[in-house]
Design a protein around this motif. Structure first.
Motif, short mmCIF file in Angstrom:
data_model
loop_
_atom_site.label_atom_id
_atom_site.label_comp_id
_atom_site.label_asym_id
_atom_site.label_seq_id
_atom_site.Cartn_x
_atom_site.Cartn_y
_atom_site.Cartn_z
N ASP A 27 -6.33 3.37 -0.84
CA ASP A 27 -5.96 2.09 -1.45
C ASP A 27 -4.46 1.99 -1.68
O ASP A 27 -3.88 0.91 -1.57
CB ASP A 27 -6.68 1.92 -2.80
N ARG A 28 -3.84 3.12 -2.03
CA ARG A 28 -2.41 3.11 -2.31
C ARG A 28 -1.83 4.49 -2.05
O ARG A 28 -2.48 5.51 -2.30
CB ARG A 28 -2.14 2.70 -3.76
N ILE A 29 -0.59 4.51 -1.54
CA ILE A 29 0.13 5.76 -1.30
C ILE A 29 1.51 5.62 -1.94
O ILE A 29 2.19 4.62 -1.74
CB ILE A 29 0.28 6.05 0.20
N VAL A 30 1.90 6.63 -2.70
CA VAL A 30 3.24 6.67 -3.28
C VAL A 30 3.93 7.93 -2.75
O VAL A 30 3.36 9.02 -2.79
CB VAL A 30 3.19 6.69 -4.82
N LEU A 31 5.14 7.76 -2.23
CA LEU A 31 5.84 8.85 -1.55
C LEU A 31 7.21 9.08 -2.16
O LEU A 31 7.98 8.15 -2.38
CB LEU A 31 6.00 8.51 -0.06
N SER A 32 7.51 10.35 -2.42
CA SER A 32 8.85 10.78 -2.82
C SER A 32 9.28 11.89 -1.88
O SER A 32 8.56 12.87 -1.71
CB SER A 32 8.84 11.29 -4.27
N THR A 71 8.86 17.16 -0.76
CA THR A 71 8.13 15.90 -0.65
C THR A 71 6.90 15.93 -1.54
O THR A 71 6.22 16.95 -1.63
CB THR A 71 7.69 15.65 0.81
N THR A 72 6.64 14.81 -2.21
CA THR A 72 5.41 14.64 -2.98
C THR A 72 4.77 13.34 -2.55
O THR A 72 5.44 12.31 -2.44
CB THR A 72 5.68 14.61 -4.50
N ILE A 73 3.47 13.38 -2.31
CA ILE A 73 2.73 12.18 -1.94
C ILE A 73 1.55 12.02 -2.88
O ILE A 73 0.90 13.01 -3.25
CB ILE A 73 2.26 12.25 -0.47
N LYS A 96 0.81 -1.22 0.00
CA LYS A 96 0.00 0.00 0.00
C LYS A 96 0.84 1.27 0.00
O LYS A 96 0.36 2.33 -0.40
CB LYS A 96 -0.94 0.02 1.21
N LEU A 97 2.09 1.19 0.46
CA LEU A 97 2.95 2.38 0.52
C LEU A 97 4.25 2.10 -0.22
O LEU A 97 4.99 1.19 0.13
CB LEU A 97 3.24 2.77 1.97
N LEU A 98 4.50 2.90 -1.25
CA LEU A 98 5.69 2.72 -2.07
C LEU A 98 6.54 3.98 -2.04
O LEU A 98 6.05 5.08 -2.28
CB LEU A 98 5.29 2.41 -3.52
N LEU A 99 7.82 3.81 -1.73
CA LEU A 99 8.79 4.91 -1.72
C LEU A 99 9.48 4.96 -3.07
O LEU A 99 10.05 3.96 -3.52
CB LEU A 99 9.81 4.68 -0.60
N VAL A 100 9.44 6.13 -3.74
CA VAL A 100 9.99 6.25 -5.08
C VAL A 100 10.80 7.54 -5.21
O VAL A 100 10.80 8.38 -4.31
CB VAL A 100 8.88 6.25 -6.16
#
Length: 238
Positions: free
Chosen positions: A196-201, A207-209, A71-75
């Motif tokens: 449902d899903r979180i993508v974090l940079s 920071t962008t989410i 559910k949480l992806l670091l990119v």
């Protein structure tokens, strides 16, 4: 050198040689009218530190992805930009507290045409408020933008802050209630419950989410009453 002579105190600078790309740690030490210059080639050290940071970041990325069951992806920032696809809906700057309510309204306009359970609708707006409020806490400005990709709403919130420190990432994103001056406290714990899903940079440049939720098959999210009550007490929708 001139600065060290004028101030009669030591001066340290990091210099990069244009042709070779080598990086030097330079010390200028004054003694009367004379200035001694001592320099060290730190290119290899900095490259090693960069590689080590990348290894740690990749490890955190795998652990966070696994613990949150995908559910949480670091990119990287360039990766999150590629997710801005589908139909662009709108965007809004984030500068003052009044922008929290404005961003909520933009998201609410998207949700009004969807037959969503009231709890799901509320949680999406709550998650939006949390993400936008964090911009005001940890940066001077930011922006929210909305996209529809099929039945999925994607909410992007970015800021120009100093980012989340690498050493704080696991606790910031995985521990309920964990908070530092650079973290969101309850934020990620709540968002993982309602999205449902979180993508974090995140980096020193900001920071962008990305928050994503399916608006067709959106189930009743499992945010507990005590989490919701806590956020209602802390977030002000001016």
């Amino acid at each position: 050198m001139e600065k060290a002579r004028r101030q009669q105190s030591g001066v340290r600078e990091i210099l990069e040689e244009a042709q070779s790309g080598k990086i030097y740690d330079v010390y200028c030490v004054p003694s009367g009218d004379q200035v001694s210059v001592i320099f060290f080639d730190v290119t290899d050290i900095l490259e090693y530190e960069k590689r080590q940071e990348e290894r740690v970041r990749n490890l955190y990325r795998e652990v966070i992805y696994s613990v949150t069951q995908g559910k949480l992806l670091l990119v990287e920032q360039k990766e999150i930009e590629l997710l801005k696809t589908g139909v662009y809906i709108s965007s809004h700057p984030i500068l003052t507290k009044t922008d929290v309510a404005s961003c909520r309204r933009q998201v609410q306009e998207v949700l009004e045409s969807r037959p969503l359970p009231s709890k799901v609708r509320y949680n999406i707006l709550l998650g939006t408020s949390e993400a936008v409020t964090n911009v005001l806490k940890h940066a001077t400005e930011g922006q929210m933008s909305l996209y529809m990709v099929g039945d999925h709403l994607r909410i992007f919130v970015s800021d120009n802050g100093s980012g989340i420190d690498l050493s704080e990432l696991p606790r910031t994103t995985l521990m309920a209630g964990y908070s530092t001056k650079h973290s969101a406290g309850w934020g990620f714990y709540l968002l993982l419950k309602v999205m449902d899903r979180i993508v974090l940079s995140t980096s020193s440049q900001g920071t962008t989410i990305m928050l994503e939720i399916n608006l067709v098959d959106a189930p009743e999210k499992a945010a507990t009453d005590n989490i919701t009550t806590l956020k209602e007490g802390n977030v002000h929708y001016a």
